[in-house]
Write a protein that holds these residues in place. Structure first.
Motif, mmCIF file in Angstrom:
data_model
loop_
_atom_site.group_PDB
_atom_site.id
_atom_site.type_symbol
_atom_site.label_atom_id
_atom_site.label_comp_id
_atom_site.label_asym_id
_atom_site.label_seq_id
_atom_site.Cartn_x
_atom_site.Cartn_y
_atom_site.Cartn_z
ATOM 1 N N UNK A 15 0.836 -1.193 0.000
ATOM 2 C CA UNK A 15 0.000 0.000 0.000
ATOM 3 C C UNK A 15 0.873 1.245 0.000
ATOM 4 N N UNK A 17 0.701 5.762 -0.183
ATOM 5 C CA UNK A 17 -0.171 6.936 -0.045
ATOM 6 C C UNK A 17 0.465 8.107 -0.778
ATOM 7 N N UNK A 37 4.621 12.285 4.993
ATOM 8 C CA UNK A 37 4.362 10.960 5.552
ATOM 9 C C UNK A 37 3.082 10.982 6.391
ATOM 10 N N UNK A 38 2.250 9.979 6.181
ATOM 11 C CA UNK A 38 1.025 9.864 6.981
ATOM 12 C C UNK A 38 1.359 8.978 8.178
ATOM 13 N N UNK A 39 1.349 9.588 9.370
ATOM 14 C CA UNK A 39 1.841 8.846 10.543
ATOM 15 C C UNK A 39 0.717 8.199 11.334
ATOM 16 N N UNK A 40 -0.222 9.032 11.768
ATOM 17 C CA UNK A 40 -1.203 8.548 12.722
ATOM 18 C C UNK A 40 -2.592 9.031 12.350
ATOM 19 N N UNK A 41 -3.589 8.263 12.685
ATOM 20 C CA UNK A 41 -4.973 8.645 12.387
ATOM 21 C C UNK A 41 -5.807 8.539 13.662
ATOM 22 N N UNK A 49 3.632 14.094 8.626
ATOM 23 C CA UNK A 49 4.956 14.706 8.633
ATOM 24 C C UNK A 49 4.962 15.680 7.463
ATOM 25 N N UNK A 91 4.959 19.530 16.144
ATOM 26 C CA UNK A 91 6.117 19.075 16.916
ATOM 27 C C UNK A 91 7.299 18.899 15.972
ATOM 28 N N UNK A 93 10.335 17.528 14.175
ATOM 29 C CA UNK A 93 10.891 16.183 14.015
ATOM 30 C C UNK A 93 12.369 16.276 13.683
ATOM 31 N N UNK A 94 12.699 17.161 12.787
ATOM 32 C CA UNK A 94 14.081 17.366 12.375
ATOM 33 C C UNK A 94 14.184 18.820 11.926
ATOM 34 N N UNK A 101 -0.350 17.943 13.648
ATOM 35 C CA UNK A 101 -1.646 17.327 14.004
ATOM 36 C C UNK A 101 -2.760 18.186 13.425
ATOM 37 N N UNK A 119 -7.584 0.751 7.544
ATOM 38 C CA UNK A 119 -6.279 0.771 8.241
ATOM 39 C C UNK A 119 -6.253 -0.310 9.317
ATOM 40 N N UNK A 120 -7.357 -0.447 10.040
ATOM 41 C CA UNK A 120 -7.419 -1.469 11.100
ATOM 42 C C UNK A 120 -7.345 -2.867 10.483
ATOM 43 N N UNK A 123 -3.809 -3.722 9.591
ATOM 44 C CA UNK A 123 -3.053 -4.094 10.792
ATOM 45 C C UNK A 123 -3.434 -5.515 11.239
ATOM 46 N N UNK B 104 3.104 -3.256 3.645
ATOM 47 C CA UNK B 104 2.381 -4.345 4.305
ATOM 48 C C UNK B 104 2.288 -5.571 3.395
ATOM 49 N N UNK B 122 1.629 -1.029 11.396
ATOM 50 C CA UNK B 122 1.422 -0.522 10.033
ATOM 51 C C UNK B 122 0.981 0.943 10.088
ATOM 52 N N UNK B 123 1.698 1.767 9.353
ATOM 53 C CA UNK B 123 1.338 3.194 9.263
ATOM 54 C C UNK B 123 0.326 3.424 8.154
ATOM 55 N N UNK B 125 -1.158 4.441 11.801
ATOM 56 C CA UNK B 125 -1.779 3.672 12.883
ATOM 57 C C UNK B 125 -2.584 4.628 13.754
ATOM 58 N N UNK B 129 -4.507 1.518 18.472
ATOM 59 C CA UNK B 129 -4.005 0.303 17.836
ATOM 60 C C UNK B 129 -2.555 0.042 18.272
#
Lengths: 135, 441
Positions: A15, A17, A37-41, A49, A91, A93-94, A101, A119-120, A123, B104, B122-123, B125, B129
């Motif tokens: 996958x 993005x 970069x897509x980090x968290x949802x 990022x 935040x 990162x570098x 967010x 996404x779940x 995983x 993945x 897996x991002x 996430x 999770x």
């Protein structure tokens, strides 16, 4: 799978993005070449990022996320999610990038629910595969 | 980030003395730091680094118990660090590895699972999770079931080469689970470590009775059959494995080899076709596939099936992305078979730097000689010698062709002199070529 194959094309399916970002507050776009970069949802937003120059606290960002299945030769199942989000935290990162967010401002709730569900599922299928190999 | 449930809170005291390492060249550290903070992990327990050298430095010094690593750092680097972490940690101490990735694919996940990665995050996430997976793995590690405890104890004994003790523990573990395939597979691995493959196979067979598609047992029996030289049986195990699982990338060359050993050349053609649908493939796999297809081509040549051989060589050329080593093997095969037209066609496709390499030019000269084109063979040989190319076979061809073409003795002797200077230990041999060919008076 035909009997004479050691590998299956679907085993290499991954996958990716593609994310494009436009700052509605400053009317500037984030260069497509920038590594985003897509980090968290979460239910009401996400964490990306982004380059530090992409925006500041309180700015509105218009985002398009295209989810692709690479290596898929037929019946590609691209999924597109468009939304506008408000920057609620940044935040470092570098030197040049931040974890930004975003809280949804305008978005399609059903599309987002589907995205979270998928996404779940990704995983869960990875968890199941690891278990199958290690059990 | 959030409150912990009573169950999750039980982890806090267990993590008090653990060391954490986050190798994050991109972006996940914020979420991971929040996770650690929720479990009251103190900042001085956590190291965050962005690259492999810094990570290695930490692993070799304060080896972490819990290791988060971003896959973007490179698969080999990830797996090397995991191996070193495992080797350096005190026996029996907490060890957990979390790989964080957007990728993945089944191929990546299977490879990671065989390299002792405990979980893949897996991002993108959700924090929930991430926390659930973290807790699940840590609870498994810190409060293992009696079965897992026994397996861990046996693994430790196996690592320390206390084989009899390890076998006793694994046998005891069998009684702790209704389907003890893993205990049996580990028992088999103990026999493998002792090079007792017959006994190992008995254990694997037993494990497969409980779970006919048991990954570790199918792969293990494949290895034992190969070690015993039972290629046909190894092939059957590998086929069952491929039917139920994804073959880990690093084991694919073994599958190619067993296909060749059992003369299942159609496997390589099927492999090639699937690989053609993929936009990218690991370079070493591509190279093994190329080499396998060359062997396939040689097999067809032996059976005088020229068309199939040429087809296999062409596929080898494509699969290996014109790897110079593979191209040379194809060329040598075409030369040995005397297939001049095919060689010319092949030569027109190869890159110029390869076409002009001494090895390829030598192959061309050999083919010219083989097909009776002695004058051209001589011309090209002399040209290469003049260019300072030093190859034993080149001088041999130049001398023998000169003799066959009845060149002046002085010219032949001059060639032998040069050959002797280039390869002093071969001088008598070069001289003998001329003597032998001199007709008796």
């Amino acid at each position: 799978m035909p009997m004479n194959q050691w590998i299956k094309a679907k085993d290499f399916l991954k996958t990716t993005f593609e994310i494009s970002v436009k700052n509605v507050t400053t009317h500037t776009s984030v260069a497509a070449s920038t590594v985003i970069d897509l980090i968290e949802v979460n239910e009401n937003g996400l964490v990306l990022k982004l380059p530090k120059s992409a925006g500041a606290l309180g700015h509105l960002l218009m985002i398009r996320i295209v989810r692709k299945k690479e290596q898929q030769t037929k019946n590609s199942t691209d999924f597109t999610f468009d939304f506008t989000g408000k920057v609620i935290a940044m935040d470092a990162l570098e030197a040049t990038a931040s974890a930004v967010s975003l809280q949804f401002y305008q978005f399609n709730e059903n599309d987002w629910k589907n995205f979270l569900k998928e996404s779940a599922e990704r995983q869960n299928s990875v968890n199941a595969l690891i278990k199958k190999v290690q059990e | 980030m959030g409150e912990l449930t009573k169950g999750e809170q039980k982890l806090i005291p267990l993590l008090k003395s653990a060391r954490f390492l986050i190798v994050d060249p991109t972006s996940s550290r914020k979420s991971l730091r929040s996770l650690m903070s929720d479990f009251s992990v103190k900042p001085d327990q956590i190291e965050v680094v962005e690259n492999v050298p810094d990570a290695m430095h930490v692993i070799e010094g304060r080896t972490p118990n819990v290791f988060f690593v971003e896959y973007t750092i490179g698969s080999q680097a990830c797996f090397d660090m995991i191996r070193i972490q495992s080797e350096r940690l005190e026996p029996g101490s907490l060890r957990a590895v979390f790989l964080i990735t957007t990728q993945d694919s089944n191929s990546m996940v299977t490879s990671a699972a065989t390299e002792n990665v405990d979980a893949i995050i897996v991002k993108p996430f959700s924090f929930g999770m991430l926390k659930d997976r973290f807790c699940e793995i840590l609870f498994q590690k810190l409060a293992p079931t009696p079965y897992v405890q026994a397996l861990d104890k046996g693994r430790l004994l196996l690592k320390e080469e206390q084989f009899d003790e390890a076998l006793a523990v694994f046998r005891q573990a069998r009684t702790l689970d209704p389907k003890p395939s893993l205990a049996l597979a580990l028992e088999a691995e103990t026999f493998q470590a002792r090079k007792d493959h017959e006994e190992a196979l008995k254990c694997y067979e037993e494990a497969l009775k409980h779970n006919p598609s048991h990954f570790r047992s199918l792969l293990g029996s494949f290895d034992s059959y190969l070690a015993l030289g039972k290629n046909d049986e190894a092939y059957v195990s590998a086929r069952t494995l491929a039917q139920h699982h994804t073959i880990p990338a690093k084991r694919i060359p073994d599958m190619i080899r067993v296909s060749i050993n059992t003369q299942h050349f159609e496997d390589l053609v099927g492999f090639y076709q699937t690989a053609g649908d993929l936009s990218s493939m690991d370079e070493s796999i591509a190279s093994h596939l190329g080499a396998g297809l060359v062997i396939c081509g040689l097999h067809f040549l032996k059976r005088s099936n020229k068309d199939s051989a040429i087809d296999a060589f062409r596929k080898a050329e494509v699969a290996s992305k014109q790897n110079p080593r593979i191209l040379m093997r194809i060329l040598q095969a075409l030369v040995s078979a005397g297939l001049e037209a095919e060689m010319k066609s092949f030569m027109s496709r190869v890159p110029e730097e390869i076409r002009n390499s001494p090895d390829v030019q030598m192959a061309e000269i050999e083919l010219l000689k083989k097909t009776g084109q002695n004058l051209r063979a001589l011309e090209q040989s002399l040209r290469l010698i003049q260019q300072g190319i030093k190859v034993e076979k080149l001088y041999e061809i130049a001398i023998t062709v000169s003799i066959e073409l009845k060149r002046k003795d002085s010219l032949i002797e001059d060639l032998i002199f040069k050959a002797g200077n280039a390869f002093p230990d071969k001088k008598p041999y070069y001289e003998s070529l001329h003597v032998k060919s001199t007709p008796p008076t």
